[in-house]
Design a protein around this motif. Structure first.
Motif, PDB file in Angstrom:
ATOM      1  N   THR A  99      -1.446  10.718   2.039  1.00  0.00           N
ATOM      2  CA  THR A  99      -2.302  10.550   3.226  1.00  0.00           C
ATOM      3  C   THR A  99      -3.777  10.675   2.859  1.00  0.00           C
ATOM      4  O   THR A  99      -4.620   9.947   3.391  1.00  0.00           O
ATOM      5  CB  THR A  99      -1.947  11.594   4.298  1.00  0.00           C
ATOM      6  OG1 THR A  99      -1.979  12.911   3.700  1.00  0.00           O
ATOM      7  CG2 THR A  99      -0.563  11.337   4.872  1.00  0.00           C
ATOM      8  N   LEU A 111       1.055   4.223  -2.887  1.00  0.00           N
ATOM      9  CA  LEU A 111       0.677   5.592  -2.554  1.00  0.00           C
ATOM     10  C   LEU A 111       1.829   6.573  -2.733  1.00  0.00           C
ATOM     11  O   LEU A 111       1.627   7.709  -3.162  1.00  0.00           O
ATOM     12  CB  LEU A 111       0.168   5.645  -1.108  1.00  0.00           C
ATOM     13  CG  LEU A 111      -1.155   4.912  -0.852  1.00  0.00           C
ATOM     14  CD1 LEU A 111      -1.386   4.740   0.638  1.00  0.00           C
ATOM     15  CD2 LEU A 111      -2.319   5.675  -1.478  1.00  0.00           C
ATOM     16  N   ARG A 151      -4.790   7.511   0.965  1.00  0.00           N
ATOM     17  CA  ARG A 151      -4.860   6.399   1.929  1.00  0.00           C
ATOM     18  C   ARG A 151      -6.165   6.475   2.714  1.00  0.00           C
ATOM     19  O   ARG A 151      -6.833   5.452   2.925  1.00  0.00           O
ATOM     20  CB  ARG A 151      -3.657   6.460   2.873  1.00  0.00           C
ATOM     21  CG  ARG A 151      -3.731   5.500   4.078  1.00  0.00           C
ATOM     22  CD  ARG A 151      -3.335   4.097   3.695  1.00  0.00           C
ATOM     23  NE  ARG A 151      -3.513   3.148   4.781  1.00  0.00           N
ATOM     24  CZ  ARG A 151      -2.595   2.245   5.149  1.00  0.00           C
ATOM     25  NH1 ARG A 151      -1.433   2.192   4.537  1.00  0.00           N
ATOM     26  NH2 ARG A 151      -2.839   1.395   6.106  1.00  0.00           N
ATOM     27  N   LEU A 155      -5.886  -2.427   5.107  1.00  0.00           N
ATOM     28  CA  LEU A 155      -6.350  -1.050   5.295  1.00  0.00           C
ATOM     29  C   LEU A 155      -7.040  -0.861   6.638  1.00  0.00           C
ATOM     30  O   LEU A 155      -7.007   0.229   7.219  1.00  0.00           O
ATOM     31  CB  LEU A 155      -7.295  -0.672   4.154  1.00  0.00           C
ATOM     32  CG  LEU A 155      -6.631  -0.453   2.790  1.00  0.00           C
ATOM     33  CD1 LEU A 155      -7.662  -0.524   1.663  1.00  0.00           C
ATOM     34  CD2 LEU A 155      -5.894   0.884   2.764  1.00  0.00           C
ATOM     35  N   TRP A 161      -8.997   5.326   0.396  1.00  0.00           N
ATOM     36  CA  TRP A 161      -8.945   3.876   0.209  1.00  0.00           C
ATOM     37  C   TRP A 161      -9.477   3.164   1.454  1.00  0.00           C
ATOM     38  O   TRP A 161     -10.221   2.185   1.365  1.00  0.00           O
ATOM     39  CB  TRP A 161      -7.493   3.484  -0.056  1.00  0.00           C
ATOM     40  CG  TRP A 161      -7.258   2.304  -0.932  1.00  0.00           C
ATOM     41  CD1 TRP A 161      -8.156   1.357  -1.333  1.00  0.00           C
ATOM     42  CD2 TRP A 161      -6.002   1.939  -1.525  1.00  0.00           C
ATOM     43  NE1 TRP A 161      -7.531   0.421  -2.120  1.00  0.00           N
ATOM     44  CE2 TRP A 161      -6.223   0.757  -2.263  1.00  0.00           C
ATOM     45  CE3 TRP A 161      -4.723   2.484  -1.489  1.00  0.00           C
ATOM     46  CZ2 TRP A 161      -5.191   0.117  -2.959  1.00  0.00           C
ATOM     47  CZ3 TRP A 161      -3.708   1.853  -2.193  1.00  0.00           C
ATOM     48  CH2 TRP A 161      -3.941   0.682  -2.917  1.00  0.00           C
ATOM     49  N   THR A 162      -9.117   3.666   2.629  1.00  0.00           N
ATOM     50  CA  THR A 162      -9.581   3.069   3.886  1.00  0.00           C
ATOM     51  C   THR A 162     -11.085   3.250   4.059  1.00  0.00           C
ATOM     52  O   THR A 162     -11.787   2.341   4.532  1.00  0.00           O
ATOM     53  CB  THR A 162      -8.823   3.678   5.081  1.00  0.00           C
ATOM     54  OG1 THR A 162      -7.410   3.496   4.885  1.00  0.00           O
ATOM     55  CG2 THR A 162      -9.244   3.034   6.392  1.00  0.00           C
ATOM     56  N   LEU A 168       0.833  -1.204   0.000  1.00  0.00           N
ATOM     57  CA  LEU A 168       0.000   0.000   0.000  1.00  0.00           C
ATOM     58  C   LEU A 168       0.866   1.251   0.000  1.00  0.00           C
ATOM     59  O   LEU A 168       0.612   2.203  -0.742  1.00  0.00           O
ATOM     60  CB  LEU A 168      -0.923   0.001   1.224  1.00  0.00           C
ATOM     61  CG  LEU A 168      -2.028  -1.066   1.248  1.00  0.00           C
ATOM     62  CD1 LEU A 168      -2.649  -1.149   2.637  1.00  0.00           C
ATOM     63  CD2 LEU A 168      -3.102  -0.752   0.208  1.00  0.00           C
ATOM     64  N   ARG A 169       1.890   1.254   0.827  1.00  0.00           N
ATOM     65  CA  ARG A 169       2.760   2.429   0.937  1.00  0.00           C
ATOM     66  C   ARG A 169       3.470   2.701  -0.390  1.00  0.00           C
ATOM     67  O   ARG A 169       3.563   3.853  -0.831  1.00  0.00           O
ATOM     68  CB  ARG A 169       3.776   2.200   2.060  1.00  0.00           C
ATOM     69  CG  ARG A 169       4.559   3.452   2.457  1.00  0.00           C
ATOM     70  CD  ARG A 169       5.477   3.165   3.630  1.00  0.00           C
ATOM     71  NE  ARG A 169       4.731   2.604   4.765  1.00  0.00           N
ATOM     72  CZ  ARG A 169       4.868   1.358   5.222  1.00  0.00           C
ATOM     73  NH1 ARG A 169       5.735   0.528   4.658  1.00  0.00           N
ATOM     74  NH2 ARG A 169       4.151   0.945   6.243  1.00  0.00           N
TER      75      ARG A 169
END
Length: 387
Positions: free
Chosen positions: A191, A177, A194, A268, A197-198, A173-174
């Motif tokens: 951020t 992103l 993210r 996530l 997505w969460t 994920l990191r």
């Protein structure tokens, strides 16, 4: 190493078409599969994320002319969009020399970018194949819960422990992103994306509510649409369309949204074990999304997936229109009691379903009512593979 169903699909496509575009998110196994195919025939492989390999193609025709008769594999081909015009000329030149099929295998991890580039240049010369993560019939039904928890990215699924698997997915994920998405051009704070997505993971399987997402992120509805388009294009999120046939009913028109890999849903949300997943409110949506992705991946090429819902309460989790217009109505429940609601029966009448299936947590194929059968997920997959 697992034997991948998609391997046969790609080989068959190469036997019938000059170029094959293999699409899929990063780390799904495209390169591994391509190199396996390369081992069986004269081939060359170039990774277009490597500067040295891009330099080889500064004058593409000079290099590619020398490779006539070989399978040329170009990885991350969207990195060189200007290459597609040369590929068209190369394919036509090779046809004149008698090399009609199996000339180019193009790998890419951003579908719309790649499709737009290749569709214009390679019309009539290319076939598209999407590579899913590891599938249930590839790893075995005895590992179903592990596949559901960890997801199907090979490095995540094969990690030494659940903790190692979760760490891999967090790194994945990191990297997306902070590196991969910015490399495609969009200037979106990591951020913010993210958080978006969460939010989608929390609402797994829910109807798209752009206004609520926009309010939660403090952005416009148009911006939400742009973020969603990006994740869909990267094959990380599915926008499942509502059934659109005119059945004389008031149909729900918003799509349903799923983070496509269940392991990413759980990463996530910080869910690293089956126990934490089973106790979380997302468990139902996660299971539904996992089953839907598994079923769609097993369906014959050309199958169209939908869901069905009316304002009167008729509802189906998944509707498949198979090639030949056969319609399958599928309900998904994580229960050992094979029962469906009245809304299911109303829905199958509305759409005139040819097959009616309930995916449930039992282990037998049993009749329920009115041609409805309850099956475990692996049996539904087997039925689709046969078709």
């Amino acid at each position: 190493m697992y034997s991948r169903q998609i391997n046969r699909t790609v080989i068959s496509a190469l036997e019938e078409q000059a170029a094959v575009v293999l699409l899929g998110p990063r780390q799904v196994g495209k390169t591994t599969l391509a190199l396996e195919i390369a081992d069986a025939r004269p081939s060359v492989y170039l990774d277009l994320e490597r500067e040295a390999d891009r330099q080889v193609l500064i004058e593409p025709d000079l290099y590619l002319d020398e490779q006539a008769g070989k399978l040329v594999i170009l990885d991350e081909v969207q990195q060189m969009p200007g290459l597609f015009a040369s590929l068209r000329g190369q394919i036509d030149m090779r046809r004149r020399k008698g090399f009609r099929t199996g000339q180019f295998l193009l790998l890419g991890s951003a579908s719309n970018v790649l499709l737009h580039q290749s569709a214009e240049s390679l019309a009539g010369r290319v076939r598209y194949v999407e590579m899913p993560p590891l599938q249930l019939d590839e790893v075995g039904r005895d590992r179903l819960n592990e596949l559901w928890l960890r997801g199907g990215f090979p490095d995540s699924f094969q990690a030494a422990s659940n903790r190692a698997s979760l760490s891999w997915r967090e790194d994945f994920l990191r990297t997306y992103l902070e590196r991969d998405i910015p490399a495609l051009g969009p200037r979106i704070p990591a951020t913010t994306l993210r958080r978006f997505w969460t939010m989608l993971a929390h609402a797994q399987g829910g109807l798209l509510n752009a206004a609520a997402l926009a309010e939660g992120l403090g952005v416009s509805g148009q911006t939400i649409g742009r973020y969603l388009d990006l994740l869909v294009d990267l094959m990380l999120v599915r926008r499942l369309a509502p059934w659109h046939e005119n059945v004389g009913k008031r149909l729900v028109k918003s799509p349903k949204i799923y983070v496509r890999d269940s392991g990413l849903v759980h990463a996530l949300l910080g869910l690293g074990s089956l126990e934490s997943l089973l106790g979380h409110p997302v468990v139902g949506g996660s299971w539904e999304g996992f089953c839907i992705e598994t079923i769609i991946a097993a369906a014959p090429a050309g199958t169209e997936p939908f869901f069905y819902r009316t304002s009167a309460g008729a509802e189906l989790d998944l509707v498949l229109r198979l090639p030949g217009d056969e319609i399958w109505a599928i309900e998904i429940k994580r229960t050992t009691a094979p029962k469906v609601s009245r809304g299911f029966h109303l829905a199958v009448e509305d759409i005139r379903a040819d097959r009616k299936l309930l995916v449930y947590a039992g282990d037998r194929d049993i009749p329920v009512a009115n041609d409805l059968r309850a099956m475990p997920l692996d049996m539904v997959v087997a039925q689709l593979r046969k078709g």
